[in-house]
Design a protein around this motif. Structure first.
Motif, PDB file in Angstrom:
ATOM      1  N   LYS A   1      78.368  65.613 -37.358  1.00  0.00           N
ATOM      2  CA  LYS A   1      77.266  66.423 -37.880  1.00  0.00           C
ATOM      3  C   LYS A   1      77.527  67.907 -37.645  1.00  0.00           C
ATOM      4  N   LEU A   2      78.024  68.259 -36.466  1.00  0.00           N
ATOM      5  CA  LEU A   2      78.319  69.653 -36.173  1.00  0.00           C
ATOM      6  C   LEU A   2      79.464  70.150 -37.048  1.00  0.00           C
TER       7      LEU A   2
ATOM      8  N   ARG B   1      53.430  82.034 -49.203  1.00  0.00           N
ATOM      9  CA  ARG B   1      53.968  80.798 -48.623  1.00  0.00           C
ATOM     10  C   ARG B   1      55.437  80.649 -49.007  1.00  0.00           C
ATOM     11  N   GLY B   2      56.250  80.236 -48.033  1.00  0.00           N
ATOM     12  CA  GLY B   2      57.666  80.030 -48.282  1.00  0.00           C
ATOM     13  C   GLY B   2      58.144  78.703 -47.742  1.00  0.00           C
ATOM     14  N   ASP B   3      59.121  78.134 -48.405  1.00  0.00           N
ATOM     15  CA  ASP B   3      59.762  76.917 -47.908  1.00  0.00           C
ATOM     16  C   ASP B   3      60.852  77.293 -46.917  1.00  0.00           C
ATOM     17  N   SER B   4      61.439  76.271 -46.299  1.00  0.00           N
ATOM     18  CA  SER B   4      62.507  76.490 -45.342  1.00  0.00           C
ATOM     19  C   SER B   4      63.790  75.822 -45.806  1.00  0.00           C
ATOM     20  N   GLN B   5      64.884  76.336 -45.323  1.00  0.00           N
ATOM     21  CA  GLN B   5      66.195  75.834 -45.679  1.00  0.00           C
ATOM     22  C   GLN B   5      66.809  75.150 -44.455  1.00  0.00           C
ATOM     23  N   ASP B   6      67.323  73.957 -44.645  1.00  0.00           N
ATOM     24  CA  ASP B   6      67.951  73.215 -43.550  1.00  0.00           C
ATOM     25  C   ASP B   6      69.412  73.623 -43.451  1.00  0.00           C
ATOM     26  N   LEU B   7      69.740  74.423 -42.429  1.00  0.00           N
ATOM     27  CA  LEU B   7      71.115  74.849 -42.197  1.00  0.00           C
ATOM     28  C   LEU B   7      71.817  73.969 -41.171  1.00  0.00           C
ATOM     29  N   GLY B   8      71.132  72.911 -40.746  1.00  0.00           N
ATOM     30  CA  GLY B   8      71.706  72.023 -39.750  1.00  0.00           C
ATOM     31  C   GLY B   8      71.306  72.372 -38.329  1.00  0.00           C
ATOM     32  N   PHE B   9      70.549  73.475 -38.162  1.00  0.00           N
ATOM     33  CA  PHE B   9      70.094  73.866 -36.837  1.00  0.00           C
ATOM     34  C   PHE B   9      68.883  73.011 -36.452  1.00  0.00           C
ATOM     35  N   PRO B  10      68.559  72.935 -35.152  1.00  0.00           N
ATOM     36  CA  PRO B  10      67.374  72.157 -34.744  1.00  0.00           C
ATOM     37  C   PRO B  10      66.068  72.717 -35.295  1.00  0.00           C
TER      38      PRO B  10
ATOM     39  N   GLY C   1      60.440  77.339 -35.411  1.00  0.00           N
ATOM     40  CA  GLY C   1      59.851  76.871 -36.658  1.00  0.00           C
ATOM     41  C   GLY C   1      60.349  75.492 -37.038  1.00  0.00           C
ATOM     42  N   ASN C   2      59.483  74.746 -37.736  1.00  0.00           N
ATOM     43  CA  ASN C   2      59.810  73.409 -38.231  1.00  0.00           C
ATOM     44  C   ASN C   2      60.332  73.549 -39.661  1.00  0.00           C
ATOM     45  N   GLN C   3      61.611  73.220 -39.869  1.00  0.00           N
ATOM     46  CA  GLN C   3      62.219  73.422 -41.187  1.00  0.00           C
ATOM     47  C   GLN C   3      61.730  72.437 -42.242  1.00  0.00           C
TER      48      GLN C   3
END
Length: 284
Positions: A146-147, A23-32, A67-69
């Motif tokens: 935001k961008l 299992r791995g977590d996700s990183q929010d890079l600002g992408f949808p 994928g859902n971050q």
């Protein structure tokens, strides 16, 4: 190790949750959605956890769903074959019971053999180039806040593009791009980690190569872009905290899809890895 790089390394080292399940977590890079390179890198790490004394030499993956971050990703590894020289693994990445990526990978024992490679193309020295963040700072005042934050934020992978495209005013160019990439090190002496980091980095700015001849960017109104598949071959050892030239071209675009190819060279001119990717480049 820098804190920002440490977070990426921790993201790639998955937690075991059962036999051949991780299992791995996700990183929010600002992408949808979840960054595709993250899922590729984690899938490779999951498969590598089930193989001893062999390193991945090729990987072929399909992106099935975004994928859902904000949710963890579960990776299930299937041991397809363990031969004397090669081992093959199939990996499924799932969220909420649905598969978001499927990949098959081959691992090979180290052996001697014939040697040849493509010649490294000419490219300016990375020390003479600005980073993507530096270019982002020039564009940020002209885009939504935001961008602008996404374009200027610190990253564990430093990218220095050669002759970058202005996303606000893209112009038609030949289907070719170059960039120097490296991880902000130092890094552990783990060849599996270095392969996972290169896999992660190989998805940055790749599909844009097929947009070059058409004078459009991801910021054009009505553009729908997404990676459809991704393949990578590892030829020789390398270190990700050292500069690698990512040389990319796009031989074809048709039917709303763009095909891209890439080669990674170290600064000594050694070809260390190659990539291909087909992407959706649909203009509504």
């Amino acid at each position: 190790m820098l804190e920002i790089t440490k977070r990426l390394v921790e993201l790639l080292y998955l937690a075991p949750i059962g036999d051949d399940h991780f299992r791995g977590d996700s990183q929010d890079l600002g992408f949808p959605h979840v960054f595709g390179g993250q899922v590729l890198g984690q899938a490779l790490m999951a498969a590598s956890h089930t193989v001893e004394n062999r390193l991945c030499h090729s990987m072929h993956a399909y992106f099935l769903r975004p994928g859902n971050q904000h949710m963890p990703i579960d990776y299930e590894v299937q041991r397809v074959r363990d031969g004397r020289s090669f081992a093959v693994r199939r990996v499924s990445a799932c969220q909420d019971g649905k598969e978001i990526l499927t990949a098959i990978m081959s691992f090979h024992s180290l052996e001697d053999g014939f040697e040849h490679q493509a010649v490294m193309p000419d490219a300016p020295d990375p020390a003479s180039l600005r980073s993507e963040q530096d270019w982002g700072k020039l564009v940020a005042p002209h885009v939504p806040e935001k961008l602008g934050e996404i374009m200027t934020r610190d990253r564990p992978i430093e990218i220095r593009p050669v002759n970058p495209v202005n996303p606000l005013k893209p112009e038609k160019r030949p289907p070719h791009k170059q960039s120097w990439v490296r991880a902000l090190g130092p890094l552990p002496d783990d060849p599996v980690l270095h392969r996972c980091l290169l896999t992660y980095a190989s998805d940055f700015s790749f599909l844009g190569t097929s947009l070059n001849p058409h004078g459009v960017s991801f910021m054009n109104k009505g553009m729908q872009i997404a990676s459809l598949d991704h393949a990578i071959w590892f030829h020789r050892d390398f270190r990700m905290e050292e500069w690698l030239l990512y040389d990319k071209d796009s031989p074809s675009a048709s039917a709303g899809r763009g095909f891209n190819r890439g080669n990674f060279f170290n600064q000594q001119g050694t070809l260390v890895a190659s990539t291909t990717q087909e992407a959706l480049i649909r203009q509504r």
